[in-house]
Scaffold this active site. Structure first.
Site, PDB file in Angstrom:
ATOM      1  N   CYS A  71       0.834  -1.216   0.000  1.00 39.58           N
ATOM      2  CA  CYS A  71       0.000   0.000   0.000  1.00 39.58           C
ATOM      3  C   CYS A  71       0.870   1.267   0.000  1.00 39.58           C
ATOM      4  O   CYS A  71       1.560   1.519  -0.974  1.00 39.58           O
ATOM      5  CB  CYS A  71      -1.001  -0.037   1.157  1.00 39.58           C
ATOM      6  SG  CYS A  71      -2.359   1.118   0.892  1.00 39.58           S
ATOM      7  N   HIS A  73      -3.744  -5.082   0.372  1.00 42.67           N
ATOM      8  CA  HIS A  73      -3.267  -5.524   1.691  1.00 42.67           C
ATOM      9  C   HIS A  73      -3.334  -7.043   1.835  1.00 42.67           C
ATOM     10  O   HIS A  73      -4.271  -7.566   2.445  1.00 42.67           O
ATOM     11  CB  HIS A  73      -4.094  -4.852   2.800  1.00 42.67           C
ATOM     12  CG  HIS A  73      -3.724  -3.438   3.052  1.00 42.67           C
ATOM     13  ND1 HIS A  73      -2.655  -3.073   3.852  1.00 42.67           N
ATOM     14  CD2 HIS A  73      -4.244  -2.284   2.576  1.00 42.67           C
ATOM     15  CE1 HIS A  73      -2.548  -1.755   3.885  1.00 42.67           C
ATOM     16  NE2 HIS A  73      -3.500  -1.248   3.115  1.00 42.67           N
ATOM     17  N   GLU A 103      -1.737  -8.875   3.820  1.00 45.86           N
ATOM     18  CA  GLU A 103      -1.626  -9.291   5.237  1.00 45.86           C
ATOM     19  C   GLU A 103      -2.993  -9.408   5.905  1.00 45.86           C
ATOM     20  O   GLU A 103      -3.112 -10.023   6.956  1.00 45.86           O
ATOM     21  CB  GLU A 103      -0.713  -8.322   6.004  1.00 45.86           C
ATOM     22  CG  GLU A 103      -1.347  -7.017   6.489  1.00 45.86           C
ATOM     23  CD  GLU A 103      -1.540  -5.986   5.377  1.00 45.86           C
ATOM     24  OE1 GLU A 103      -1.228  -6.282   4.203  1.00 45.86           O
ATOM     25  OE2 GLU A 103      -2.025  -4.877   5.700  1.00 45.86           O
TER      26      GLU A 103
END
Ligand code: MN
Length: 223
Positions: A100, A201, A203
């Site tokens: 990001c 994202h 994660e």
């Protein structure tokens, strides 16, 4: 143990690293090391095999010679920390993974520039979904992964990703190539020597092995 440096973010007087980055690295058998603005980078770097530049606020547009139009949550201390870490990592050929804002500041550190606000600068039907508090759930959108890219060895040619950004790459950094685009032409991933970065994202989606694979691949590159 493979140690990966993560520069902190500064929020309301606290230095923070989101736990989901730490957990994704742990699942890839690596240990996260928090890097503070006061950390002596020259002495910590020999202990690290890679750096992960996480999400955060907007990059100061002055760093790519533009006036601030719609950038916000700018933190010059964190900008300096990220850029110093990226430059040192490149110099010492450590592996870099950007996520990001991480992708955005890597692009700026390598002489690229940014779209300061997608909704007001790009004609698009997609919702790349920026929310000031980074908490609004988004629907995500499709990306197309470039054949022949490193990313294409990890993800299928088309995949839905989440989307929590209002900025994006404008002028691409030197020595980098685009590895994924959304259907409106926003750059959703880049790669270069010792470097891979994504605009979404992963994660937050590590229960899906496809997204965990980005972290596993990062640590593989670090070995
Ligand atoms: Mn997006």
């Amino acid at each position: 143990m493979i140690r990966i440096g993560i520069p902190v973010r500064s929020i309301s007087g606290r230095y923070v690293v989101n736990q989901n980055y730490v957990e994704a690295l742990r699942r890839a058998n690596a240990e996260a090391v928090m890097i503070l603005p006061t950390t002596d980078l020259d002495s910590i770097l020999p202990l690290l095999k890679g750096i992960l530049i996480p999400g955060g606020g907007d990059v100061d547009p002055g760093l790519y010679d533009e006036e601030n139009t719609l950038s916000d949550l700018i933190d010059p201390v964190i900008d300096r920390l990220d850029i110093a870490l990226i430059e040192l990592a490149l110099k010492h050929q450590l592996e870099i993974f950007g996520i990001c804002r991480g992708q955005q500041i890597i692009n700026v550190a390598l002489q690229g520039s940014l779209i300061q606000d997608i909704p007001s600068s790009v004609k698009t039907k997609l919702d790349h979904s920026y929310s000031e508090h980074h908490s609004a759930p988004t629907q995500g959108h499709l990306i197309k992964v470039k054949a022949g890219s490193r990313l294409s060895t990890l993800l299928p040619p088309e995949i839905i990703v989440n989307s929590y950004h209002h900025q994006a790459i404008k002028k691409l950094a030197e020595h980098c190539s685009v590895s994924a685009l959304s259907e409106d032409g926003i750059i959703e991933a880049i790669e270069g020597p010792h470097l891979l970065a994504v605009q979404w994202h992963p994660e937050r989606m590590i229960e899906d092995p496809l997204f965990q694979s980005l972290f596993d691949d990062f640590i593989q590159r670090c070995l």
